[in-house]
Design an enzyme around this catalytic site. Structure first.
Site, PDB file in Angstrom:
ATOM      1  N   GLY A 205      -0.814  -7.357   7.339  1.00  0.00           N
ATOM      2  CA  GLY A 205      -2.164  -7.760   7.607  1.00  0.00           C
ATOM      3  C   GLY A 205      -2.599  -9.021   7.263  1.00  0.00           C
TER       4      GLY A 205
ATOM      5  N   LYS B 157       4.818  -5.473  12.392  1.00  0.00           N
ATOM      6  CA  LYS B 157       5.705  -4.822  13.186  1.00  0.00           C
ATOM      7  C   LYS B 157       7.085  -5.675  12.987  1.00  0.00           C
ATOM      8  CE  LYS B 157       2.822  -3.699  17.091  1.00  0.00           C
ATOM      9  NZ  LYS B 157       2.800  -4.196  18.593  1.00  0.00           N
TER      10      LYS B 157
ATOM     11  N   ASP C  91      -6.451  -4.964   0.012  1.00  0.00           N
ATOM     12  CA  ASP C  91      -6.577  -3.532  -0.597  1.00  0.00           C
ATOM     13  C   ASP C  91      -6.412  -3.565  -2.137  1.00  0.00           C
ATOM     14  OD1 ASP C  91      -6.179  -2.599   2.021  1.00  0.00           O
ATOM     15  OD2 ASP C  91      -3.904  -2.406   2.193  1.00  0.00           O
TER      16      ASP C  91
ATOM     17  N   GLY D  21      -8.061   0.003   2.833  1.00  0.00           N
ATOM     18  CA  GLY D  21      -7.744  -0.075   1.545  1.00  0.00           C
ATOM     19  C   GLY D  21      -6.497   0.935   1.352  1.00  0.00           C
TER      20      GLY D  21
HETATM   21  O1  F6P Z   1      -3.074  -3.673   3.967  1.00  0.00           O
HETATM   22  C1  F6P Z   1      -4.074  -4.288   4.659  1.00  0.00           C
HETATM   23  C2  F6P Z   1      -4.762  -3.232   5.836  1.00  0.00           C
HETATM   24  O2  F6P Z   1      -5.973  -3.853   6.381  1.00  0.00           O
HETATM   25  C3  F6P Z   1      -5.150  -1.757   5.174  1.00  0.00           C
HETATM   26  O3  F6P Z   1      -6.280  -1.766   4.534  1.00  0.00           O
HETATM   27  C4  F6P Z   1      -5.089  -1.066   6.432  1.00  0.00           C
HETATM   28  O4  F6P Z   1      -4.764   0.317   6.303  1.00  0.00           O
HETATM   29  C5  F6P Z   1      -4.067  -1.731   7.423  1.00  0.00           C
HETATM   30  O5  F6P Z   1      -3.990  -3.046   6.780  1.00  0.00           O
HETATM   31  C6  F6P Z   1      -4.400  -1.742   8.842  1.00  0.00           C
HETATM   32  O6  F6P Z   1      -3.329  -2.383   9.492  1.00  0.00           O
HETATM   33  P1  F6P Z   1      -3.338  -2.592  11.361  1.00  0.00           P
HETATM   34  O7  F6P Z   1      -4.158  -3.849  11.419  1.00  0.00           O
HETATM   35  O8  F6P Z   1      -1.824  -2.865  11.644  1.00  0.00           O
HETATM   36  O9  F6P Z   1      -4.055  -1.484  11.876  1.00  0.00           O
END
Ligand code: F6P
Length: 371
Positions: free
Chosen positions: A18, A86, A152, A195
């Site tokens: 992310g 991914k 996080d 988080g």
């Molecule tokens: O690890 C960062 C984060 O933003 C987390 O806080 C969250 O659970 C996750 O990534 C969300 O990821 P995605 O954008 O793939 O839904």
């Protein structure tokens, strides 16, 4: 922590998982300081996809990075390289002979792509997943330095990750805004923040934004205890409340709210706030509304703190390469940065210690954790 005397010429940077505010600032610091030291720098597009799936990038999976390409990007959110969560090369979703999908380790193909492209070293900007991949590459002989990224703040062996301060600052601003509308309507506003399985964002924003209850994964909650704490407020003339819920929060004896789990990527969390609001409403006898801050926490300009730490981390990553290091992560250890083995930084998650001062402060201020 390996040190190698072999000279390097070509450095690649990648951003994985992310996005987090500060990625572009790190990229700029790596590029400018590497160019100043005489290295060539390239960016890998979309995590490792630029190398793993070159056929998808007719314009080239590697972007040459020059002073011009990183000019004026320090304050920008996102990443100029693109990212993905991914297609982890060590757990690549692949169709088997039986037609079913499974996770395949394709890290050797990635190592071969590094060699083919004559990349001598990698600076990987990532969280536990992406830095775990960097560690595998380092173990397979690619010179790799990690930079700790994630809103996080759950990476071990560093006091802080870049992106966290921006996420907490924004969440706090949102809480400030919610107080007046909650008070005007005598409502309970339940605010869900990201988080993953750590409560750092919820805790720091909740305390700074004067929440009445904060639910974090580290302290499983009892909904009746939260309700009892909120019911005390009218006695003090307060007819509204703010409850901050980490997406990974769970009830005592309960489980984390998971939306989905796909091959090759981490499980998607969500719904913790809605669940708390639904259960609280009949117990407190007030309308309970949910606000999910979600990806808003990942957007926008990095705060000054995140910009500075990102620039420091980026420059330190290049110094690490110059010193012949590999398999290490740059870590904040105030007042300096140091290098810690990637393996140690990624082998366990940094969760909120129950005896930390912020939790004690919250309890002293009467904030409920539902325990
Ligand atoms: O690890 C960062 C984060 O933003 C987390 O806080 C969250 O659970 C996750 O990534 C969300 O990821 P995605 O954008 O793939 O839904």
């Amino acid at each position: 922590m390996k040190k190698t005397g072999v000279k390097i010429k070509k450095i690649a940077i990648n951003t994985g998982g992310g996005d987090a505010p500060g990625l572009n600032a790190v990229i700029r610091a790596v590029v400018v300081s590497a160019l100043n030291k005489g290295y060539e720098v390239f960016g890998i597009r979309d995590g490792y996809n630029g190398l793993m799936k070159p056929e998808d990038y007719p314009e080239g999976g590697l972007i040459p990075l020059t002073r011009r390409s990183v000019r004026g990007i320090t304050h920008l959110g996102g990443t100029i390289l693109g990212t993905t969560n991914k297609g982890n090369p060590t757990k690549y979703p692949t169709i088997g002979a039986d037609g079913k999908m499974y996770e395949k380790d394709r890290s050797d193909e990635l190592v071969a792509a590094f060699r083919r492209n004559k990349i001598d070293a990698l600076v990987a900007l990532g969280g536990d997943g992406s830095l775990g991949i960097a560690n595998v590459l380092a173990e397979k002989g690619i010179r790799a330095i990690g930079v700790p990224k994630t809103i996080d703040n759950d990476l071990d062996k560093t006091v802080i990750t870049f992106g966290f301060d921006t996420a907490v600052s924004f969440a706090t601003e949102c809480l400030d805004r919610l107080h007046s509308t909650a008070e005007a309507h005598r409502r309970v506003m339940v605010v869900e923040v990201m988080g993953r399985y750590a409560g750092w964002i919820a805790l720091n924003a909740g305390v700074s934004g004067n929440a009445d209850a904060i639910l974090i994964p580290e302290i499983p909650y009892d909904i009746n205890k939260i309700a009892a704490a909120l019911k005390e407020r009218p006695k003090r003339g307060k007819h509204y409340a703010i409850v901050v819920v980490a997406e990974g929060a769970k009830a005592k004896g309960g489980t984390v709210s998971v939306v989905s789990k796909e091959l090759g990527r981490a499980e998607k969390l969500g719904g913790a706030g809605e669940r708390v609001a639904k259960e609280l409403e009949p117990l407190v006898g007030k309308e309970c509304r949910t606000v999910v801050l979600g990806h808003l926490l990942r957007g926008g300009s990095p705060t000054t703190f995140d910009r500075l730490i990102s620039l420091r981390f980026g420059a330190a990553a290049v110094r690490a390469l110059e010193e012949g290091r590999s398999g290490v992560m740059v870590a904040l250890d105030p007042p300096t940065v140091r290098y810690v083995p990637l393996k140690e930084a990624t082998s366990r998650m940094k969760v909120v210690p129950l005896d930390c001062d912020t939790i004690i402060t919250a309890r002293d201020l009467g904030i409920s954790f539902g325990d």
